[in-house]
Design a protein around this motif. Sequence first.
Motif: not given
Length: 150
Positions: A72-85, A59-70
């Motif tokens: 990454x999917x939702x926070x990648x663009x906002x964090x990248x935009x913040x980093x480039x500012x 459960x730890x392996x699969x939940x971490x896989x899915x939560x990490x992907x989630x």
Amino acid sequence: MTLITNNLPEALMILGVLALIIEVAVLGISTFILLFLGMSLFTSGLMMNFNLLDDSLTTALWSNTLITAGFALFLWKPLKRMQNNVDKKGVQSDFAELDFVLADDVDENGLTMHLYSGISWKLKSKQPLSAGTHVKVVKKEVGTMWVEAI
């Protein structure tokens, strides 16, 4: 190994906090991988602690896989935009308020040197200035002072 499996939620939360500390303190949020992984480990450990997830290694392996992907999917663009500012305004300090009298003529070429604080600085000016002119530093670059007449 039994210590980790018997206390899996706590171990996941500790690993998550360590990953977050490394990402923020050592890497300065330059890579997002440890940020997402740390948030995922802490979240899944917290969910196991409140019995929302089964506390098993699978459960730890699969939940971490899915939560990490989630994350990454939702926070990648906002964090990248913040980093480039990047803030591009100049730094103001007491050094910029320095004023003195020129010993030699100054122009844009930066051939004139001025000794300040034990360092020889190139002097540059947008308009030609003659020796004996009272000037102040208006801008500084590496090894160069830009001056203008007072």
